[in-house]
Design an enzyme around this catalytic site. Structure first.
Site, PDB file in Angstrom:
ATOM      1  N   ASP A  14     -14.324  35.638  59.086  1.00  0.00           N
ATOM      2  CA  ASP A  14     -15.459  34.921  58.526  1.00  0.00           C
ATOM      3  C   ASP A  14     -15.653  33.669  59.391  1.00  0.00           C
ATOM      4  OD1 ASP A  14     -17.355  33.930  56.532  1.00  0.00           O
ATOM      5  OD2 ASP A  14     -15.752  32.567  55.935  1.00  0.00           O
ATOM      6  N   MET A  15     -16.799  33.035  59.314  1.00  0.00           N
ATOM      7  CA  MET A  15     -17.040  31.846  60.134  1.00  0.00           C
ATOM      8  C   MET A  15     -16.954  30.550  59.320  1.00  0.00           C
ATOM      9  SD  MET A  15     -20.333  30.827  62.512  1.00  0.00           S
ATOM     10  CE  MET A  15     -21.368  30.395  61.094  1.00  0.00           C
ATOM     11  N   ASP A  16     -17.863  30.362  58.359  1.00  0.00           N
ATOM     12  CA  ASP A  16     -17.932  29.104  57.615  1.00  0.00           C
ATOM     13  C   ASP A  16     -16.699  28.920  56.729  1.00  0.00           C
ATOM     14  OD1 ASP A  16     -20.681  28.152  58.331  1.00  0.00           O
ATOM     15  OD2 ASP A  16     -21.222  30.085  57.463  1.00  0.00           O
ATOM     16  N   ASP A 170     -11.962  32.657  53.544  1.00  0.00           N
ATOM     17  CA  ASP A 170     -11.603  31.440  52.806  1.00  0.00           C
ATOM     18  C   ASP A 170     -12.151  31.435  51.389  1.00  0.00           C
ATOM     19  OD1 ASP A 170     -14.095  28.998  53.072  1.00  0.00           O
ATOM     20  OD2 ASP A 170     -14.308  31.008  53.904  1.00  0.00           O
TER      21      ASP A 170
END
Length: 200
Positions: A14-16, A170
């Site tokens: 995932d990025m954010d 996250d």
């Protein structure tokens, strides 16, 4: 905590909030949007929706507060507010180190709830884009997290079977999406990585 990644051929991030600490800037943008359109702003609750595209978050806001906000209008304003923030977040060391350790050794992908243009810009700014084999964004799938489509498409694009991939996330939405895709999940919790196998 040491997590053995030898059995995986593909790492999907995932990025954010996972690779880049963008969530504070996203929440600041949501706060500015809530003031402009006069709807309730609840930072912790909105944080729990991390990984969901902005227009779907508007649908959740409408449901939560019994409103009829225009999703396209609100999402466009929020994305402009986010783009206007100078400091959008620093790379998160515990996951970036994993990515860099396995660069050139395993297939590396990003599966994000951000729109494609924003995701590519942020990953490039963080010096990560050139190390990735593919990026799957909210623009590329119809069904978003907690549905598995984002991670399944990432696995398909890197040519690795889902059960040979592990997801770094996250949020609980992201963990549900990983498990729905038949993948183990490693969660960023503070500055630590915590392993959540598929059958946990």
């Amino acid at each position: 905590m040491y997590i053995d990644l030898k059995k995986y051929q593909g790492l999907i991030f995932d990025m954010d909030g996972t690779l880049i600490d963008t969530m504070p800037a996203h929440l600041d943008a949501w706060e500015k949007t809530s003031l402009h359109f006069d709807f309730p702003f609840t930072r912790d609750w909105l944080n729990s929706l991390g990984g969901m595209p902005s227009y779907k978050i508007v649908a959740e806001i409408n449901r939560e507060f019994d409103l009829k906000l225009n999703a396209d209008e609100i999402a466009a304003f929020k994305m402009q507010a986010f783009a206007a923030i100078t400091e959008q977040g620093e790379p998160i060391s515990c996951t970036v180190e994993v990515l860099e350790q396995h660069y050139g050794k395993k297939k590396l992908a990003v599966g994000t709830g951000s729109q494609r243009t924003s995701a590519l810009r942020l990953l490039d700014k963080a010096g990560l884009l050139s190390k990735l084999d593919t990026v799957v964004s909210a623009t590329d799938v119809s069904n978003h997290k907690p549905e598995p489509d984002t991670f399944l498409l990432a696995a398909e694009q890197i040519g690795i079977a889902p059960n040979q991939c592990v997801v770094f996330e996250d949020t609980n939405l992201g963990k549900k999406a990983a498990h729905a895709a038949g993948m183990d999940c490693i969660m960023v919790e503070g500055s630590e990585l915590v392993f959540y196998p598929l059958n946990c």
